[in-house]
Design an enzyme around this catalytic site. Sequence first.
Site, mmCIF file in Angstrom:
data_model
loop_
_atom_site.group_PDB
_atom_site.id
_atom_site.type_symbol
_atom_site.label_atom_id
_atom_site.label_comp_id
_atom_site.label_asym_id
_atom_site.label_seq_id
_atom_site.Cartn_x
_atom_site.Cartn_y
_atom_site.Cartn_z
ATOM 1 N N ASN A 168 0.639 -1.224 0.140
ATOM 2 C CA ASN A 168 -0.116 0.078 0.159
ATOM 3 C C ASN A 168 0.901 1.305 0.014
ATOM 4 O O ASN A 168 0.990 1.751 1.053
ATOM 5 C CB ASN A 168 -0.886 0.194 1.307
ATOM 6 C CG ASN A 168 -1.932 1.052 1.137
ATOM 7 O OD1 ASN A 168 -2.271 1.573 0.185
ATOM 8 N ND2 ASN A 168 -2.436 1.541 2.455
ATOM 9 N N ASP A 210 -4.351 -4.814 11.250
ATOM 10 C CA ASP A 210 -4.758 -3.966 10.150
ATOM 11 C C ASP A 210 -4.400 -2.625 10.148
ATOM 12 O O ASP A 210 -4.769 -1.890 9.877
ATOM 13 C CB ASP A 210 -6.155 -4.095 9.462
ATOM 14 C CG ASP A 210 -6.377 -3.817 8.011
ATOM 15 O OD1 ASP A 210 -5.217 -4.013 7.203
ATOM 16 O OD2 ASP A 210 -7.531 -3.326 7.421
#
Length: 417
Positions: free
Chosen positions: A96, A306
Amino acid sequence: MNVLIKSATIIDSKSDFHNQTVDILIEKGTITEIASTINNTNDYKVLHLENLHVSQGWFDSSVNFGEPGYEERETISNGLKTAAFSGFTAVALNPNSNPVIDSFADISLVKAKAQNHAVTLYPIGTLTKGALGENMAELFDMSQAGAIAFYDYQKPIENPNLMKIALQYASNFEGLIISFPQESRISRTGVMNEHISSTRLGLNGNPTLAEELQIARDLFILEYTGGKLHIPTISTAKSVDLIREAKKKKLDVSCSVAIHNLCFTDEALETFNTNFKVLPPIRTQSDINALINGLKDGTIDMVTSDHNPIDIEHKKIEFEGAKYGTIGLESAFGALQTLFSTKKTINFLTQGKQRFGIETSPIKIGEKANLSLFNPDETYTFNKTNITSTSKNAIFENVELKGKVYGVIANNKLILK
């Protein structure tokens, strides 16, 4: 690194000293002695901490650090320091970033930036080139460089044939394919769980159906192709049922759940606090109950923070325009302990290693020291003083947690918070 740990309770079912309070001698990063009392004859550093417990080092299967490209959110160096302070000795880094990690060179670059840290970084490469969902990336080349899995972070693979080919191709080298569980043509512009709360708040809803349709499709493809599939951060009761049935069929599938999806319901969005804008969205109490049961019976294989740092410019804005994500490394242990016993918490934080091909180090004489250090009993209210991440978008801010992390011993280094 030489250190003598005094009066530590070992939590490790693979150790002969499980549940015992002992001294542990570590010399040059290796455990050389475990006994009820060890004399410090070599004048090593002594570690004597209140109610000290040690376990095998914890692993987080889904973290984001921003670098390269989003260093204002988090750098790899500070991210690994945060992980160490939070009790983790290994993290899987999502691609990401900007540019995304989709080549041999990219995998090599992030691994090089993570060298000489106590925490080991395991990079995940993208499944498709540029994470655009169109053409498969160079999976084998990335695996040769050290990628442990392949995933377009929080982007569903819309083309079922692409998913089929990826599973078939990766099976040639035992590659693990990760598929984000969301059918975007159903979720559309939803920013929170589609339920009573979304109607009351006037926010577009993301229905559970979007997640469940994608999971059902991917499981059908997996049954046809074979291969290894991991479904990250599931959030609904039906998702648990679907994966439970798939495992009964002996499909090679695993899944994770994000800690915040175990702790909050969609009613928490009443304040429009953008730290609660996460993907998948937090849902209902019945979903939480099913997720917890899924963890207890082994349907859900692991828990992840996460961890996703987002800079203030993309969080301190109107709810619909804010980016998804919360930091979670710092609060992971304390949050889990509000739901489960210490032994179950440790299990959920360590059992994901095998799925990602990461070596485990039981607490035994002759093994490399790979340890998380903590006090499981201390309670506190999580606030900004507990945050070492560069970004401060913490969903657990002002929440009472249980368990203090002291640090880690790993890669021949001692890191204490």
